[in-house]
Scaffold this active site. Sequence first.
Site, PDB file in Angstrom:
ATOM      1  N   ASP A  62       2.202  -5.147   8.019  1.00 38.54           N
ATOM      2  CA  ASP A  62       0.991  -3.982   8.129  1.00 38.54           C
ATOM      3  C   ASP A  62      -0.246  -5.037   7.815  1.00 38.54           C
ATOM      4  O   ASP A  62      -0.343  -5.908   6.899  1.00 38.54           O
ATOM      5  CB  ASP A  62       1.138  -3.288   7.020  1.00 38.54           C
ATOM      6  CG  ASP A  62      -0.013  -2.287   6.756  1.00 38.54           C
ATOM      7  OD1 ASP A  62      -1.258  -2.630   7.079  1.00 38.54           O
ATOM      8  OD2 ASP A  62      -0.066  -1.346   5.906  1.00 38.54           O
TER       9      ASP A  62
ATOM     10  N   PHE B 288       1.171  -1.160   0.065  1.00 39.24           N
ATOM     11  CA  PHE B 288       0.078   0.083   0.211  1.00 39.24           C
ATOM     12  C   PHE B 288       0.889   1.101  -0.083  1.00 39.24           C
ATOM     13  O   PHE B 288       1.798   1.176   0.944  1.00 39.24           O
ATOM     14  CB  PHE B 288      -1.041  -0.068   1.205  1.00 39.24           C
ATOM     15  CG  PHE B 288      -2.012   0.955   1.082  1.00 39.24           C
ATOM     16  CD1 PHE B 288      -3.263   0.984   0.458  1.00 39.24           C
ATOM     17  CD2 PHE B 288      -1.445   2.183   1.798  1.00 39.24           C
ATOM     18  CE1 PHE B 288      -3.801   2.030   0.245  1.00 39.24           C
ATOM     19  CE2 PHE B 288      -2.444   3.241   1.817  1.00 39.24           C
ATOM     20  CZ  PHE B 288      -3.857   3.211   1.112  1.00 39.24           C
TER      21      PHE B 288
ATOM     22  N   ARG C 188     -13.061  -3.765  -6.266  1.00 41.29           N
ATOM     23  CA  ARG C 188     -12.787  -4.547  -5.150  1.00 41.29           C
ATOM     24  C   ARG C 188     -14.018  -4.775  -4.327  1.00 41.29           C
ATOM     25  O   ARG C 188     -14.851  -4.070  -4.070  1.00 41.29           O
ATOM     26  CB  ARG C 188     -11.832  -3.791  -4.247  1.00 41.29           C
ATOM     27  CG  ARG C 188     -10.381  -3.436  -4.783  1.00 41.29           C
ATOM     28  CD  ARG C 188      -9.574  -2.981  -3.718  1.00 41.29           C
ATOM     29  NE  ARG C 188      -9.979  -2.062  -2.622  1.00 41.29           N
ATOM     30  CZ  ARG C 188      -9.575  -1.522  -1.909  1.00 41.29           C
ATOM     31  NH1 ARG C 188      -8.192  -2.079  -1.320  1.00 41.29           N
ATOM     32  NH2 ARG C 188      -9.998  -0.620  -1.055  1.00 41.29           N
TER      33      ARG C 188
ATOM     34  N   TYR D 158     -10.408   0.624  10.970  1.00 38.16           N
ATOM     35  CA  TYR D 158     -11.866   0.827  10.296  1.00 38.16           C
ATOM     36  C   TYR D 158     -12.322   0.112   9.243  1.00 38.16           C
ATOM     37  O   TYR D 158     -13.249   0.226   8.375  1.00 38.16           O
ATOM     38  CB  TYR D 158     -11.651   2.519   9.693  1.00 38.16           C
ATOM     39  CG  TYR D 158     -10.665   2.741   8.936  1.00 38.16           C
ATOM     40  CD1 TYR D 158     -10.184   2.357   7.602  1.00 38.16           C
ATOM     41  CD2 TYR D 158      -9.345   3.665   9.612  1.00 38.16           C
ATOM     42  CE1 TYR D 158      -9.261   2.781   7.053  1.00 38.16           C
ATOM     43  CE2 TYR D 158      -8.563   3.815   8.852  1.00 38.16           C
ATOM     44  CZ  TYR D 158      -8.204   3.527   7.726  1.00 38.16           C
ATOM     45  OH  TYR D 158      -7.125   3.976   6.920  1.00 38.16           O
ATOM     46  N   LYS D 159     -11.517  -0.854   8.771  1.00 38.51           N
ATOM     47  CA  LYS D 159     -11.976  -2.030   7.891  1.00 38.51           C
ATOM     48  C   LYS D 159     -12.541  -3.083   8.696  1.00 38.51           C
ATOM     49  O   LYS D 159     -13.723  -3.053   8.823  1.00 38.51           O
ATOM     50  CB  LYS D 159     -10.581  -2.546   6.928  1.00 38.51           C
ATOM     51  CG  LYS D 159      -9.862  -1.150   6.272  1.00 38.51           C
ATOM     52  CD  LYS D 159      -8.715  -1.751   5.727  1.00 38.51           C
ATOM     53  CE  LYS D 159      -7.854  -0.702   5.069  1.00 38.51           C
ATOM     54  NZ  LYS D 159      -8.485   0.075   4.166  1.00 38.51           N
TER      55      LYS D 159
END
Lengths: 448, 448
Positions: A213, A144, A420, A238-239
Site C-alpha cells: 500500500d 492503516f 501530523r 489524493y495525497k
Amino acid sequence: MPTDNTRNTPTDKPRNTLANESEHLDRADQLAHVRERFVLDPATVYLDGNSLGALPHAVGERVARTVAHEWGELGIRSWTESGWWAAPERVGELIAPLVGADQGQVVVGDSTSVNVFKAVVGAIRIARQDSAARTELLVDEATFPTDGYIAESAARLTGCTLRQVPAAAVPGTAGPTTAAVLMNHVDYRTGELNDLPGITAAVREAGARSVWDLCHSAGALPVGLDAHGVDFAVGCTYKFLNGGPGSPAFLYLRRDLQDRFDSPLPGWHSHADPFAMAPAYEPASGATRGRVGTPEILSTVALEAALSVWEGVSIEAVRTKSLALSDHFLRCVRTYVPEASPHGAEASPHGAVSPHSAAGTPSRAGETAVSVRSLTPEEHARRGSQISLLCEPAERAGAVMEALTARGVIGDFRRPGVLRFGFTPLYTSFEDAEHAARVLGEVTGGPR
Amino acid sequence: MPTDNTRNTPTDKPRNTLANESEHLDRADQLAHVRERFVLDPATVYLDGNSLGALPHAVGERVARTVAHEWGELGIRSWTESGWWAAPERVGELIAPLVGADQGQVVVGDSTSVNVFKAVVGAIRIARQDSAARTELLVDEATFPTDGYIAESAARLTGCTLRQVPAAAVPGTAGPTTAAVLMNHVDYRTGELNDLPGITAAVREAGARSVWDLCHSAGALPVGLDAHGVDFAVGCTYKFLNGGPGSPAFLYLRRDLQDRFDSPLPGWHSHADPFAMAPAYEPASGATRGRVGTPEILSTVALEAALSVWEGVSIEAVRTKSLALSDHFLRCVRTYVPEASPHGAEASPHGAVSPHSAAGTPSRAGETAVSVRSLTPEEHARRGSQISLLCEPAERAGAVMEALTARGVIGDFRRPGVLRFGFTPLYTSFEDAEHAARVLGEVTGGPR
C-alpha cells in the site's frame, strides 16, 4: 510531564539563524518554481498534503472543459472522442514512472480499499495455485485500518487465516504456509518508512506474494516497484499526487503476473471485448484486467490534469527535498516547542493515552503548556514525508491542531494525540516549515 | 428481407398529422419547462439518456466551486465544512424518493459492478444464515453482462452455484435451495420491463433474497422498492439520473436487513467510528454500512447538483410522459421507416445474426435499404423508457447509427444489430421523437 525548558529556550540567535537558513534553503531549492503550479493561499502554510494535496492550477480548466464540452456538447461520443474509456490506463501511465513501474502495469479507478481487495485476493489466488498449503495472509500490525478490514474480508472469502505481525517481523515470519503479505510502505501515524526492498525480497524468498500500500509514499519518494520485484501495489492519488478529494486509486499488476491475475471483481471494463456484451467473462490482458466498472470520469480527469505538475520533476529530487524539509522542520520544532521526555509519556501512537498521565507546565495564557516529541524516525532511510508529533498531554492535541488551523497552519490530528505534518516538496518551502514550527511553539504555550 | 413498402409509404397527410400531433403534445406537456434545466444543443436530438444523461445547468457551477473554493481554499477542512464526508448518504437521500425508498436506506459510491458485488454477497450471506441449504444464486439470463460476471465471482467466493434463468421463469425456479436472485429491472437491449413486484414476491415466498439492478429504470419510472419489499437494489446514476460520466452508483439496503448486512468490502468509511482508526472492524448502522473507501467527491457533487433538476417533478409524471413519448416514437417509426417482417429475421437480440439473412431493397442512394422492427414490448406494463429497433440487415446497424449521429440524432448501437433510443422525459420533447424517427427514415433509405 515536566519539560526541560532550559534546553528549549531559544534566544534571538537561533530564531534568526533558522529564518536565515530557511531563506537560504529556499533560494537554493531547485524545485521552488514548481510551487507556482499550485493554487496556494499566501496566508496559509498547508502541511496536510499527506491527507489531501493542494490544488494544481491545471485542474479547474480541465474539469470545466470536461463538463461543458465533453459531456455537455459531445455527450456519449466522449467515451471515444474525448478518451474517457481509455482514461484509467492513460492516467495509470502518468503515475507509473513515479512509482518505478514500466508501462502497462498501472491502472487507476475505484478506491484504495477496493483495490486492496482486488490485489490481496489476486495475490492469494496465485500463491494457492502455486501451493495449496499457502493459507495464511500476513498484514503489518500498524496498518492503516481499512487495509486490515479488507484483508480480513479477503481472507474469509478465500478460506485463509489472517495474522497481524510487526513489519520488522515479516521476514522471519513468512514461510511455506504464507500466501500473501500486505504491507503499508509508510506508517500513516508515525511516518515511518518500511523496508520495501528487504521485506519484498523476504516474501519472495518464502514463495509468497507481496502487496504494498503506497498511499503515503507515491509521489513522495522513489518506490522502485519493478526494481524490487513487488507483485502488487495499490495507492491513493489524493495525497502526494494531488488528485483532489477522493480521486481514484491506482493498482499495479506486475507484468509477469497479469495473465494469472484472477480478479474477484471482474466487471465489464476488465473484459477482453466489453462491447461484445458476451454472457461469458473473458479477462482483458494487461493492467486493464484490474478495471471493474465505469470509471468516475470527472474525478479521473481532475487527477490527470493534476499530474501535469510533474513535468520535468524527478521523484529523486522530490525525495531529496522532502528529507531536507522534514529535517529542517524537526530542527525548528526542537528550537521553538517544549520537548516531551521520551520516557515520561505513557502514550503510544497505537494505543490509548491515560488522560492523567501528563500534567504539563503552565503557559503564559494560563493553560497547561503542551510538549511534543517526534514519533518519526530520525534516520532518513526509515522516514517517509511526514512528521508526526505526539503531544503531551495527548488529549490537548485536537485543540492544538485547531489553534494551528486558526493561525493558518494546516496539518491534521489523529487520535489519541498525534499531530501530523506532511511535506510535499512540490509546493512546500523551507520558510513554510520554519513558520509552522514557530506557530506550533506559540500555540503550545512554549517559549517564543 | 423484402419489406412491404406499401403499408409504410406516407403521404403528406400522415406526415403533417404527426408533426401537428407532436406540437400539440408538447404544448400540453406539464414537464416541458424542465427542459430548460439542461444544456441542450438545439441542432441535436439527444436520445441517449439511457446511456449518458444530458448535462444539467447546475453542474458546471457546482463542480467549479468544489474545485476552486472547497478544495483550493478550504482544503482538508472541506471533509467536514463542505460536507464531503456525508455526501454519499446526503446524495442517496435525493435518489431515495425516485426509487420509492424511505430515508436512511440509499447510499451512493463506487461503480454499479462493485455495488452488485456488495449486494449479492450480502444477500447470499443473509440467506445462508437463514438456511445453510440455500446455495444457489439465480441471475436473469438477459442480464447486462457485468452483473453476470460479478454474480459468478460472488457465487465462487461464497461457495454457491450460479444459474441463469429467463426472468419469467424465476418464480417457478426459486425454491428452498435458492439463496439470492439478481434481476435487471429493464433489459438493456430490448427495453423490456421485468415484473419487479411479482418476481420479488415470488423470491420472498421462496425464502430467498432479491437484488434488483435499476440502472435502466431509476429516474425513468416508479420502482417502489419499499412498497414491493425488495431486499437490495443497485443502480447507476449517469443514465436517467443525469449524474455525468461514470457518476457514482447507488446501493439500497432495506432497513430491516441493514443490521444483518455483512459487507464483503468493509472499508473504513463503513466503520462505526472511522476516525477511531481501530484495528477491529465494527460496522456502522444504516445505509452507511454500504460505503467502502473514500468517495470520489468531484463526481459525487456533480451528481448532487444534477439531482436538483427533480425539484417539483414527480416520478409518476415522468413515467406518464415516458410512455407517451415512446408510443409517439413508435407511431412515427412505423410511418417513416420500412418495417421488417417479424418472421423473416433470423436475428435475435441476444444472438448472432447471419449477414446473409436479409437482402433489403435498394434505396435512392443505391444502397441496400434497411428495415427495422421493434424489440420493445408494446404493452406499457412491460416497457421501460427506451425503444430498441432491430435492423435488417443487422450488420448495417452501426452504419445507420453513424448516419443518424451525423445528422444530429444521438442514440446508440449494440451488437449485433440493435439501435437504442432512450427517452428522458425531463428534456425530450415529442417533436424530438418525431424528428428522430423522420431522420431514421431518411438514413435507412426508406420512403420520405
